[in-house]
Design an enzyme around this catalytic site. Structure first.
Site, PDB file in Angstrom:
ATOM      1  CE  LYS A  13      -2.139  -1.100   3.873  1.00 44.59           C
ATOM      2  NZ  LYS A  13      -1.527  -2.402   4.221  1.00 44.59           N
ATOM      3  NE  ARG A 127       7.985  -2.631   6.710  1.00 48.73           N
ATOM      4  CZ  ARG A 127       6.673  -2.424   6.659  1.00 48.73           C
ATOM      5  NH1 ARG A 127       6.162  -1.703   5.675  1.00 48.73           N
ATOM      6  NH2 ARG A 127       5.885  -2.937   7.556  1.00 48.73           N
TER       7      ARG A 127
HETATM    8  P1  AP5 Z   1       0.117   0.573   8.772  1.00 48.48           P
HETATM    9  O1  AP5 Z   1       1.288   1.447   8.746  1.00 48.48           O
HETATM   10  O2  AP5 Z   1      -1.060   0.922   7.954  1.00 48.48           O
HETATM   11  O3  AP5 Z   1       0.650  -0.890   8.469  1.00 48.48           O
HETATM   12  P2  AP5 Z   1       0.058  -2.149   7.673  1.00 48.48           P
HETATM   13  O4  AP5 Z   1      -1.324  -2.055   7.179  1.00 48.48           O
HETATM   14  O5  AP5 Z   1       0.378  -3.299   8.561  1.00 48.48           O
HETATM   15  O6  AP5 Z   1       0.840  -2.176   6.359  1.00 48.48           O
HETATM   16  P3  AP5 Z   1       2.372  -1.953   6.075  1.00 48.48           P
HETATM   17  O7  AP5 Z   1       2.670  -0.499   6.132  1.00 48.48           O
HETATM   18  O8  AP5 Z   1       3.208  -2.858   6.898  1.00 48.48           O
HETATM   19  O9  AP5 Z   1       2.433  -2.533   4.610  1.00 48.48           O
HETATM   20  P4  AP5 Z   1       2.074  -1.840   3.214  1.00 48.48           P
HETATM   21  O10 AP5 Z   1       0.879  -2.513   2.647  1.00 48.48           O
HETATM   22  O11 AP5 Z   1       2.069  -0.360   3.318  1.00 48.48           O
HETATM   23  O12 AP5 Z   1       3.305  -2.331   2.385  1.00 48.48           O
HETATM   24  P5  AP5 Z   1       4.677  -1.585   2.007  1.00 48.48           P
HETATM   25  O13 AP5 Z   1       4.488  -0.788   0.777  1.00 48.48           O
HETATM   26  O14 AP5 Z   1       5.233  -0.919   3.195  1.00 48.48           O
HETATM   27  O15 AP5 Z   1      -0.400   0.432  10.284  1.00 48.48           O
HETATM   28  C1  AP5 Z   1       0.497   0.194  11.326  1.00 48.48           C
HETATM   29  C2  AP5 Z   1      -0.248   0.188  12.651  1.00 48.48           C
HETATM   30  O16 AP5 Z   1      -0.826   1.483  12.879  1.00 48.48           O
HETATM   31  C3  AP5 Z   1      -1.428  -0.792  12.740  1.00 48.48           C
HETATM   32  O17 AP5 Z   1      -1.018  -2.082  13.101  1.00 48.48           O
HETATM   33  C4  AP5 Z   1      -2.282  -0.110  13.808  1.00 48.48           C
HETATM   34  O18 AP5 Z   1      -1.766  -0.349  15.095  1.00 48.48           O
HETATM   35  C5  AP5 Z   1      -2.103   1.375  13.510  1.00 48.48           C
HETATM   36  N1  AP5 Z   1      -3.103   1.902  12.575  1.00 48.48           N
HETATM   37  C6  AP5 Z   1      -2.870   2.519  11.380  1.00 48.48           C
HETATM   38  N2  AP5 Z   1      -4.016   2.887  10.791  1.00 48.48           N
HETATM   39  C7  AP5 Z   1      -5.021   2.500  11.624  1.00 48.48           C
HETATM   40  C8  AP5 Z   1      -6.435   2.570  11.550  1.00 48.48           C
HETATM   41  N3  AP5 Z   1      -7.059   3.111  10.491  1.00 48.48           N
HETATM   42  N4  AP5 Z   1      -7.156   2.066  12.576  1.00 48.48           N
HETATM   43  C9  AP5 Z   1      -6.536   1.521  13.662  1.00 48.48           C
HETATM   44  N5  AP5 Z   1      -5.206   1.394  13.778  1.00 48.48           N
HETATM   45  C10 AP5 Z   1      -4.442   1.891  12.761  1.00 48.48           C
HETATM   46  O19 AP5 Z   1       5.567  -2.854   1.627  1.00 48.48           O
HETATM   47  C11 AP5 Z   1       6.017  -3.741   2.642  1.00 48.48           C
HETATM   48  C12 AP5 Z   1       7.459  -4.175   2.330  1.00 48.48           C
HETATM   49  O20 AP5 Z   1       7.469  -4.901   1.103  1.00 48.48           O
HETATM   50  C13 AP5 Z   1       8.415  -3.001   2.111  1.00 48.48           C
HETATM   51  O21 AP5 Z   1       9.683  -3.341   2.592  1.00 48.48           O
HETATM   52  C14 AP5 Z   1       8.438  -2.829   0.594  1.00 48.48           C
HETATM   53  O22 AP5 Z   1       9.626  -2.263   0.146  1.00 48.48           O
HETATM   54  C15 AP5 Z   1       8.256  -4.252   0.126  1.00 48.48           C
HETATM   55  N6  AP5 Z   1       7.532  -4.355  -1.160  1.00 48.48           N
HETATM   56  C16 AP5 Z   1       6.528  -3.541  -1.615  1.00 48.48           C
HETATM   57  N7  AP5 Z   1       6.100  -3.962  -2.815  1.00 48.48           N
HETATM   58  C17 AP5 Z   1       6.834  -5.063  -3.127  1.00 48.48           C
HETATM   59  C18 AP5 Z   1       6.849  -5.955  -4.254  1.00 48.48           C
HETATM   60  N8  AP5 Z   1       6.019  -5.766  -5.291  1.00 48.48           N
HETATM   61  N9  AP5 Z   1       7.720  -6.985  -4.218  1.00 48.48           N
HETATM   62  C19 AP5 Z   1       8.557  -7.161  -3.163  1.00 48.48           C
HETATM   63  N10 AP5 Z   1       8.604  -6.354  -2.083  1.00 48.48           N
HETATM   64  C20 AP5 Z   1       7.742  -5.318  -2.064  1.00 48.48           C
HETATM   65 MG    MG Z   2       2.260   1.006   4.873  1.00 47.04          MG
END
Ligand code: AP5
Ligand code: MG
Length: 192
Positions: A13, A127
């Site tokens: 995302k 990551r």
């Molecule tokens: P949040 O920051 O939203 O984390 P998440 O949903 O767990 O998602 P991530 O940020 O870990 O993953 P992403 O989908 O963004 O992937 P990314 O691009 O980083 O929330 C964190 C916390 O905040 C929650 O647990 C909660 O406590 C709180 N919170 C936030 N919003 C909330 C709400 N609305 N309500 C309640 N609580 C809330 O990619 C991941 C990794 O993979 C990176 O290293 C990236 O470089 C790599 N990557 C990306 N794309 C690829 C690909 N195509 N191939 C290989 N690697 C890739």
């Molecule tokens: Mg994220």
């Protein structure tokens, strides 16, 4: 234009939203990034949510709804806003719907990233080594996945029932490949 980039933890995302912001000028609003900023600065909000985030649980709905309500008007200016990490529960979705209705707006689209669960964990563990996000441990990742299945997935059904356009995008392959798929889908939206 108000869109949501949706998907489980690690689905890309943040990666894709940053690219869409650069490419389309749509404002990337990530609730996770906002909360991590509050934790890093040691604000009152940060102190309240730090422990919850470190455990991989969701912060309370009213708290996060206030955060979004305070930032949405600014984010909507210009091309519009792309929400990342919000709404994460049906109650948050209903609160968003009310916010948008109050302004005479409605949700334009959802891009839902589809990535197999084993890839998600591998990405997040990788990551952890690169960025050191404290919630990227095996145990906390499992809790975040659990919250996603228990509470967040239902947000898609909420919007499907409303007839909002949902494009499910294959989130595997390189970030460039995923981005091209998203761009093709979003292009379809802006041209109707
Ligand atoms: P949040 O920051 O939203 O984390 P998440 O949903 O767990 O998602 P991530 O940020 O870990 O993953 P992403 O989908 O963004 O992937 P990314 O691009 O980083 O929330 C964190 C916390 O905040 C929650 O647990 C909660 O406590 C709180 N919170 C936030 N919003 C909330 C709400 N609305 N309500 C309640 N609580 C809330 O990619 C991941 C990794 O993979 C990176 O290293 C990236 O470089 C790599 N990557 C990306 N794309 C690829 C690909 N195509 N191939 C290989 N690697 C890739
Ligand atoms: Mg994220």
């Amino acid at each position: 234009m108000i869109g949501i980039i949706f998907g489980p933890p690690g689905s890309g995302k943040g990666t894709q939203a940053a690219r869409l912001q650069e490419d389309l000028g749509i404002h990337h609003l990530s609730t996770g990034a906002i909360l991590r900023g509050e934790v890093a600065r040691g604000t009152a909000l940060g102190k309240e949510v730090g422990r919850i985030m470190a455990a991989g649980d969701l912060v309370p709905d009213d708290l996060i709804v206030d955060v979004v309500r305070a930032r949405l008007p600014e984010a909507e200016r210009g091309v519009g806003a792309l929400l990342d990490g919000f709404p994460r529960t049906v109650a948050q979705a209903q609160a968003l719907d009310r916010m948008l209705a109050d302004e005479g707006h409605r949700l334009s689209f959802i891009v839902a990233l589809d990535v197999p669960e084993e890839d998600l964990e591998a990405r997040l563990l990788h990551r952890a080594q690169v960025e050191g996000r404290t919630d990227d441990t095996r145990e906390v990742i499992a809790e975040r996945m659990h919250e996603y299945h228990k509470l967040t997935k239902a947000v898609l059904d909420h919007y499907r029932e409303q007839g909002v356009r949902i494009d499910t995008i294959d989130g595997t392959g390189t970030p460039d490949e995923v981005f091209e798929r998203i761009r093709a889908a979003v292009r379809g939206i802006s041209s109707g």
